[in-house]
Design a protein around this motif. Sequence first.
Motif, mmCIF file in Angstrom:
data_model
loop_
_atom_site.group_PDB
_atom_site.id
_atom_site.type_symbol
_atom_site.label_atom_id
_atom_site.label_comp_id
_atom_site.label_asym_id
_atom_site.label_seq_id
_atom_site.Cartn_x
_atom_site.Cartn_y
_atom_site.Cartn_z
ATOM 1 N N LEU A 27 0.838 -1.194 0.000
ATOM 2 C CA LEU A 27 0.000 0.000 0.000
ATOM 3 C C LEU A 27 0.876 1.248 0.000
ATOM 4 O O LEU A 27 0.662 2.185 -0.768
ATOM 5 N N GLU A 30 2.463 1.661 -3.332
ATOM 6 C CA GLU A 30 1.504 2.097 -4.348
ATOM 7 C C GLU A 30 1.270 3.603 -4.265
ATOM 8 O O GLU A 30 1.293 4.313 -5.271
ATOM 9 N N TYR A 33 4.360 5.588 -5.314
ATOM 10 C CA TYR A 33 4.470 5.682 -6.772
ATOM 11 C C TYR A 33 3.607 6.823 -7.294
ATOM 12 O O TYR A 33 4.037 7.636 -8.105
ATOM 13 N N HIS A 34 2.413 6.910 -6.758
ATOM 14 C CA HIS A 34 1.493 7.951 -7.177
ATOM 15 C C HIS A 34 2.075 9.330 -6.851
ATOM 16 O O HIS A 34 2.055 10.251 -7.670
ATOM 17 N N GLU A 36 5.200 10.170 -6.460
ATOM 18 C CA GLU A 36 6.344 10.497 -7.322
ATOM 19 C C GLU A 36 5.894 10.994 -8.687
ATOM 20 O O GLU A 36 6.426 11.957 -9.229
ATOM 21 N N ARG A 37 4.897 10.287 -9.229
ATOM 22 C CA ARG A 37 4.407 10.715 -10.538
ATOM 23 C C ARG A 37 3.831 12.115 -10.478
ATOM 24 O O ARG A 37 3.950 12.920 -11.392
ATOM 25 N N LYS A 38 3.210 12.392 -9.357
ATOM 26 C CA LYS A 38 2.599 13.693 -9.161
ATOM 27 C C LYS A 38 3.689 14.771 -9.096
ATOM 28 O O LYS A 38 3.563 15.836 -9.698
ATOM 29 N N GLU A 41 4.969 15.530 -12.378
ATOM 30 C CA GLU A 41 4.033 16.362 -13.121
ATOM 31 C C GLU A 41 4.216 17.830 -12.751
ATOM 32 O O GLU A 41 4.297 18.699 -13.627
ATOM 33 N N ALA A 59 -1.831 17.720 -2.689
ATOM 34 C CA ALA A 59 -2.822 17.154 -3.602
ATOM 35 C C ALA A 59 -3.224 15.749 -3.167
ATOM 36 O O ALA A 59 -4.355 15.316 -3.364
ATOM 37 N N MET A 60 -2.262 15.065 -2.594
ATOM 38 C CA MET A 60 -2.579 13.712 -2.113
ATOM 39 C C MET A 60 -3.435 13.779 -0.866
ATOM 40 O O MET A 60 -3.585 12.771 -0.180
ATOM 41 N N ASP A 61 -3.965 14.940 -0.609
ATOM 42 C CA ASP A 61 -4.624 15.253 0.647
ATOM 43 C C ASP A 61 -4.898 14.046 1.529
ATOM 44 O O ASP A 61 -5.558 13.101 1.142
ATOM 45 N N ARG A 62 -4.354 14.153 2.671
ATOM 46 C CA ARG A 62 -4.597 13.182 3.721
ATOM 47 C C ARG A 62 -4.054 11.799 3.366
ATOM 48 O O ARG A 62 -4.800 10.833 3.312
ATOM 49 N N ASP A 66 -5.927 8.233 3.645
ATOM 50 C CA ASP A 66 -6.134 7.348 2.492
ATOM 51 C C ASP A 66 -5.817 5.914 2.872
ATOM 52 O O ASP A 66 -6.556 4.981 2.582
ATOM 53 N N GLU A 69 -8.412 4.416 4.910
ATOM 54 C CA GLU A 69 -9.600 4.048 4.132
ATOM 55 C C GLU A 69 -9.337 2.799 3.296
ATOM 56 O O GLU A 69 -10.236 1.982 3.069
ATOM 57 N N CYS A 70 -8.106 2.681 2.822
ATOM 58 C CA CYS A 70 -7.761 1.479 2.055
ATOM 59 C C CYS A 70 -7.836 0.245 2.949
ATOM 60 O O CYS A 70 -8.294 -0.819 2.530
ATOM 61 N N TRP B 28 -2.128 5.672 -10.816
ATOM 62 C CA TRP B 28 -1.800 6.974 -11.411
ATOM 63 C C TRP B 28 -2.350 7.074 -12.833
ATOM 64 O O TRP B 28 -3.002 8.072 -13.198
ATOM 65 N N ASP B 46 -7.175 12.044 -5.430
ATOM 66 C CA ASP B 46 -6.330 10.922 -5.005
ATOM 67 C C ASP B 46 -6.874 10.311 -3.724
ATOM 68 O O ASP B 46 -6.678 9.145 -3.452
ATOM 69 N N TYR B 50 -7.783 5.550 -4.372
ATOM 70 C CA TYR B 50 -7.214 4.292 -3.887
ATOM 71 C C TYR B 50 -8.169 3.494 -2.998
ATOM 72 O O TYR B 50 -8.272 2.273 -3.157
ATOM 73 N N PRO B 51 -8.871 4.166 -2.084
ATOM 74 C CA PRO B 51 -9.881 3.381 -1.347
ATOM 75 C C PRO B 51 -10.882 2.712 -2.293
ATOM 76 O O PRO B 51 -11.271 1.558 -2.080
ATOM 77 N N HIS B 54 -9.244 -0.278 -3.918
ATOM 78 C CA HIS B 54 -9.115 -1.402 -2.983
ATOM 79 C C HIS B 54 -10.454 -2.057 -2.712
ATOM 80 O O HIS B 54 -10.549 -3.259 -2.535
ATOM 81 N N TRP B 66 1.660 -6.687 -9.657
ATOM 82 C CA TRP B 66 2.802 -5.755 -9.689
ATOM 83 C C TRP B 66 3.561 -5.958 -10.986
ATOM 84 O O TRP B 66 3.990 -7.067 -11.296
#
Lengths: 275, 111
Positions: A27, A30, A33-34, A36-38, A41, A59-62, A66, A69-70, B28, B46, B50-51, B54, B66
């Motif tokens: 997790l 994952e 990775y997101h 880094e891409r951001k 950008e 931007a990845m707020d919280r 997250d 929640e996952c 992404w 974002d 992801y939630p 999942h 992966w």
Amino acid sequence: MPIERWLYTVPLRLRSLFRRERVEQELEEELQYHLERKMEEYAAQGLTPEQARQAALRAMDRLAQDKEECRDARGVNAIDNTVRDLRYSLRVLAKSPAFTVVAVLTPALAIGANAVVFGVLNALILRPLNVPRPESLYALEREHSSAAAIYPNYIDLRDRNRSFEALAAYKMGHAVVDTGEKPSAAWLYEVSGNYFDALGIRPYLAVSSTSRMSRAPTAPPTSCLPTGTAISRTIAAWWAAPFSSISIPSQSSASRRPASMGRCCFSLPPSLCRW
Amino acid sequence: MSRPSDLVQGTLDLLLLKILALESLNGWAISQRLKQVSGEVLQVSDGSLYPALHKLEQEGWIAAEWKASENNRRAKFYSLTRLGRRQLQKEAANWARLSDAITQVVRLEEA
């Protein structure tokens, strides 16, 4: 269809539970990775790496939330929380034993009482009689005068019966059972000779012949049977005496039987008839 | 960045399933693809992506794997399962029904 779903979901749940660190790490990876891409950008838009990082994190707020929640989505949190709650409640219960005892006993007694009541109700009312085709069984009673329900009347009814397959009579009574040791009272059923045939069952111990049991109305009755298993083997052994072809559960109790005993008689005519 | 409420409620699952039906993608790439194909109209934050992914995975509608990403880094790629394809049909039909109904109401002309 649900089975196909389980094929996907059960391994996932097990993995979430038992390979937790690996799942958490994935997790993390994952989301990383997101992130880094951001950042890439934002950097492409001309921000400095640090600015890009800050912007991406915003931007990845919280991010932490997250993840939470996952975890919720994976259904692991529910199990974790339950285990934690259980542990906590056990600790609290152990601290106040008196309360625990009351808390456990109250539902235990309630369940016990309910079980007893239901058990009786089930045995007496809800469960069909343990005979073939219990739904075809009827009871016949004289409404007012018990004097009318005498044995000769039963014989008349039986001989002229054209409505039912069979007509048997029974009556509950008392008897004194003397096994040669201590005389005791017992319940018994006085029945007509066709009782077993009418019910479609066979006696556990004695295979009695109809002709032998039912004779002329005036003849002395010759047969009855012990009721219930509670009356025990001694009665059965005692009772089995007049029949030669009977197998007795215990030879020792049979041998204690005094020679003079042998017959149980009923003194009253049956007051109830049964089809 | 859009908030989840910018998407019609309950449509995120449908959008994700549809995008993954065309191609297996990482998180992404999914968010980028959604922006592209919707002409920047639809954006998923974002925080909800992801939630949601999942959750879909736990339902057995998508499966994760992966793999090396387009820039050769390890990333988690999601693809549609057989169950997911069935779910997509169901949700798409539902959406068509709903949007038709709403369109009809919106097009009512005043007398």
